[in-house]
Design a protein around this motif. Structure first.
Motif, PDB file in Angstrom:
ATOM      1  N   GLY A 156     -31.544   7.929  65.465  1.00 20.93           N
ATOM      2  CA  GLY A 156     -32.526   6.886  65.738  1.00 20.93           C
ATOM      3  C   GLY A 156     -33.910   7.358  65.370  1.00 20.93           C
ATOM      4  N   GLY A 157     -34.909   6.895  66.110  1.00 21.83           N
ATOM      5  CA  GLY A 157     -36.281   7.307  65.856  1.00 21.83           C
ATOM      6  C   GLY A 157     -36.795   6.836  64.514  1.00 21.83           C
ATOM      7  N   GLY A 158     -37.914   7.449  64.083  1.00 19.28           N
ATOM      8  CA  GLY A 158     -38.513   7.070  62.808  1.00 19.28           C
ATOM      9  C   GLY A 158     -37.613   7.369  61.630  1.00 19.28           C
ATOM     10  N   ASP A 159     -36.896   8.489  61.676  1.00 17.08           N
ATOM     11  CA  ASP A 159     -35.998   8.831  60.573  1.00 17.08           C
ATOM     12  C   ASP A 159     -34.859   7.829  60.467  1.00 17.08           C
ATOM     13  OD1 ASP A 159     -37.087  10.894  59.230  1.00 17.08           O
ATOM     14  OD2 ASP A 159     -35.803  12.455  60.047  1.00 17.08           O
ATOM     15  N   ALA A 217     -34.889   4.690  61.321  1.00 14.27           N
ATOM     16  CA  ALA A 217     -35.420   3.444  60.759  1.00 14.27           C
ATOM     17  C   ALA A 217     -35.668   3.585  59.264  1.00 14.27           C
ATOM     18  CB  ALA A 217     -36.708   3.056  61.486  1.00 14.27           C
ATOM     19  N   ALA A 218     -36.239   4.733  58.858  1.00 16.32           N
ATOM     20  CA  ALA A 218     -36.525   4.941  57.436  1.00 16.32           C
ATOM     21  C   ALA A 218     -35.243   5.027  56.619  1.00 16.32           C
ATOM     22  CB  ALA A 218     -37.354   6.206  57.248  1.00 16.32           C
ATOM     23  N   LEU A 219     -34.239   5.707  57.165  1.00 18.65           N
ATOM     24  CA  LEU A 219     -32.998   5.912  56.419  1.00 18.65           C
ATOM     25  C   LEU A 219     -32.064   4.714  56.475  1.00 18.65           C
ATOM     26  CD1 LEU A 219     -32.372   9.635  57.373  1.00 18.65           C
ATOM     27  CD2 LEU A 219     -33.156   8.733  55.179  1.00 18.65           C
ATOM     28  N   ALA A 220     -32.449   3.674  57.223  1.00 18.57           N
ATOM     29  CA  ALA A 220     -31.701   2.420  57.156  1.00 18.57           C
ATOM     30  C   ALA A 220     -31.864   1.765  55.792  1.00 18.57           C
ATOM     31  CB  ALA A 220     -32.168   1.472  58.263  1.00 18.57           C
ATOM     32  N   ASP A 221     -32.943   2.139  55.083  1.00 15.94           N
ATOM     33  CA  ASP A 221     -33.156   1.683  53.708  1.00 15.94           C
ATOM     34  C   ASP A 221     -32.175   2.434  52.806  1.00 15.94           C
ATOM     35  OD1 ASP A 221     -34.022   1.459  51.036  1.00 15.94           O
ATOM     36  OD2 ASP A 221     -36.095   1.130  51.662  1.00 15.94           O
ATOM     37  N   PRO A 222     -31.294   1.727  52.102  1.00 16.40           N
ATOM     38  CA  PRO A 222     -30.294   2.413  51.276  1.00 16.40           C
ATOM     39  C   PRO A 222     -30.898   3.371  50.259  1.00 16.40           C
ATOM     40  CG  PRO A 222     -29.737   0.087  51.504  1.00 16.40           C
ATOM     41  CD  PRO A 222     -31.112   0.252  52.084  1.00 16.40           C
ATOM     42  N   ALA A 223     -32.062   3.024  49.704  1.00 17.15           N
ATOM     43  CA  ALA A 223     -32.686   3.907  48.717  1.00 17.15           C
ATOM     44  C   ALA A 223     -33.156   5.208  49.360  1.00 17.15           C
ATOM     45  CB  ALA A 223     -33.858   3.197  48.040  1.00 17.15           C
ATOM     46  N   ALA A 224     -33.697   5.115  50.579  1.00 17.25           N
ATOM     47  CA  ALA A 224     -34.119   6.329  51.286  1.00 17.25           C
ATOM     48  C   ALA A 224     -32.910   7.171  51.686  1.00 17.25           C
ATOM     49  CB  ALA A 224     -34.935   5.948  52.525  1.00 17.25           C
ATOM     50  N   ALA A 225     -31.844   6.497  52.140  1.00 14.74           N
ATOM     51  CA  ALA A 225     -30.625   7.219  52.508  1.00 14.74           C
ATOM     52  C   ALA A 225     -30.023   7.942  51.304  1.00 14.74           C
ATOM     53  CB  ALA A 225     -29.606   6.262  53.114  1.00 14.74           C
ATOM     54  N   ALA A 226     -30.102   7.300  50.131  1.00 17.95           N
ATOM     55  CA  ALA A 226     -29.568   7.929  48.924  1.00 17.95           C
ATOM     56  C   ALA A 226     -30.335   9.205  48.596  1.00 17.95           C
ATOM     57  CB  ALA A 226     -29.651   6.951  47.752  1.00 17.95           C
ATOM     58  N   ALA A 227     -31.656   9.178  48.787  1.00 15.23           N
ATOM     59  CA  ALA A 227     -32.466  10.374  48.540  1.00 15.23           C
ATOM     60  C   ALA A 227     -32.081  11.495  49.500  1.00 15.23           C
ATOM     61  CB  ALA A 227     -33.950  10.037  48.674  1.00 15.23           C
ATOM     62  N   LYS A 228     -31.825  11.139  50.757  1.00 14.37           N
ATOM     63  CA  LYS A 228     -31.429  12.129  51.761  1.00 14.37           C
ATOM     64  C   LYS A 228     -30.051  12.708  51.439  1.00 14.37           C
ATOM     65  CE  LYS A 228     -32.331  13.958  55.905  1.00 14.37           C
ATOM     66  NZ  LYS A 228     -33.549  14.734  56.186  1.00 14.37           N
ATOM     67  N   ASN A 229     -29.115  11.842  51.097  1.00 18.37           N
ATOM     68  CA  ASN A 229     -27.740  12.289  50.876  1.00 18.37           C
ATOM     69  C   ASN A 229     -27.576  13.114  49.603  1.00 18.37           C
ATOM     70  OD1 ASN A 229     -26.642  11.209  53.206  1.00 18.37           O
ATOM     71  ND2 ASN A 229     -26.261   9.214  52.277  1.00 18.37           N
TER      72      ASN A 229
END
Length: 372
Positions: free
Chosen positions: A235-238, A240-252
């Motif tokens: 949860g938290g700010g991360d 919320a940010a990683l709910a964006d598929p493009a941001a999650a792709a960068a993380k993964n």
């Protein structure tokens, strides 16, 4: 901004300029540093407080002065109180270090959301003014902001704007996020000309930390990993940010790279990230590893990691700020590959296995002690 730009009689204080200065990681780092210097808590999780770094010439924690950029508003002390209420910070700590939190809060300036004319120079001026006002010999910029989506559009994304400002202000730079930051192709000429030390990318705090231990184990024992799948609930700010598929792709991408580099190939499966706001700053990560042993015998290893990213990341941020301050003092330039121990996708050359990365980090500690 180099030490020669400032009077020689200034106290040896070091600025830590945090991008995302009102976030959970930054708040935990500021409050944690204050707690350690006051003797309220032991330095658990900080490698720079262990014997190998005792003679490395790092700035003491008492010398660190905090400021930063953020697009969010609200007092840092209030953020710390919320973290204490969630169990991230010890009960009563925000009140005990309120003066230090307020001091850092006065050093936070408005961040940037787009590549407007003059924004990079304005951000750099904020850092320069911080150094002048606080009488600092050096400032290290550390990006601990939320992950930004990968984009191919014109202009620089915010992480690159902040990185450019750090370079223009003459500051060593650390990217603790998966965002482009100083590695954005548009910054290459500026970074090369600056000859500043930098490190990153994407702090290795939980699931990937464990993968950096387990993946080499399978390779070293000649076991055949057929599939490696993972799930993250946060949860938290991360979250919320990683709910964006493009941001999650960068993380993964960083999580997958650790496996591919250690195993020589990327096994089947992927990593899925779910935003669960009720979890706040806490995270649960599962891994399911299917592998073949002798004579093709099929086996499975499953792991569960439950932790608080802010409490895991904050001591690493303090470590990196101190190490990079020393690197800047000694005139190190370019990517500091020996800091791969701290990152999912480290810059520079270096090993993948955590044990080997730790060995490189100890080599760096000896270099810093020798002044080279």
């Amino acid at each position: 901004m180099s030490p020669s730009d400032l009077p020689s009689d200034l106290p040896p204080r070091v600025g830590v300029w945090l991008i995302g200065a009102r976030g959970s990681v930054a708040t935990t780092a500021v409050a944690g540093c204050a707690a350690l210097t006051a003797g309220l808590r032991p330095p658990t999780g900080m490698l720079t407080e262990t014997p190998p770094f005792a003679r490395s010439g790092l700035p003491p924690l008492t010398a660190l002065v905090f400021g930063g950029h953020d697009t969010a508003e609200g007092p840092l002390a209030k953020r710390a109180e919320a973290l204490a209420g969630a169990g991230v910070l010890p009960h009563g700590l925000p009140d005990a270090v309120r003066a230090e939190l307020d001091d850092a809060d006065r050093g936070i300036r408005a961040g940037a959301t787009d590549d407007a004319d003059g924004v990079t120079e304005r951000l750099a001026d904020d850092i320069r003014e911080f150094a002048r006002r606080r009488g600092l010999r050096r400032v290290v910029v550390v990006n601990v902001a939320s992950t930004e989506p990968r984009t191919d559009g014109p202009g620089l994304p915010p992480s690159a704007l902040y990185a450019a400002a750090a370079v223009r202000a003459g500051c060593p730079y650390v990217n603790f996020t998966p965002s482009a930051g100083i590695q954005h192709p548009g910054l290459a000429p500026l970074v090369e000309e600056s000859r500043l030390p930098y490190a990153g990318r994407d702090g290795k705090t939980g699931q990937t930390l464990l993968r950096a231990v387990l993946a080499p184990m399978f390779a070293q024992r000649a076991l055949d990993v057929r599939a490696w799948s993972g799930t993250n609930l946060l949860g938290g700010g991360d979250g919320a940010a990683l709910a964006d598929p493009a941001a999650a792709a960068a993380k993964n991408a960083g999580k997958a790279r650790v496996l591919a580099d250690a195993l020589g190939t990327l096994p089947q499966g992927g990593t899925h990230i779910d935003d669960v706001p009720a979890l706040g700053d806490w995270k649960t990560a599962w891994d399911h590893i299917a592998f073949d042993g002798f004579l093709g015998t099929r086996m499975v290893l499953q792991t569960t990691w439950q932790g608080c990213d802010s409490a895991l990341a904050a001591p690493l941020v303090l470590d990196l700020a101190r190490i990079m301050a020393r690197a800047g003092e000694l005139g190190l330039t370019g990517p500091v590959g020996e800091l791969g121990f701290y990152f999912k996708d480290p810059v520079g050359e270096g090993p993948v296995a955590l044990g080997e990365q730790y060995g490189r980090l100890l080599e760096l500690a000896r270099r810093l002690a020798a002044g080279r």
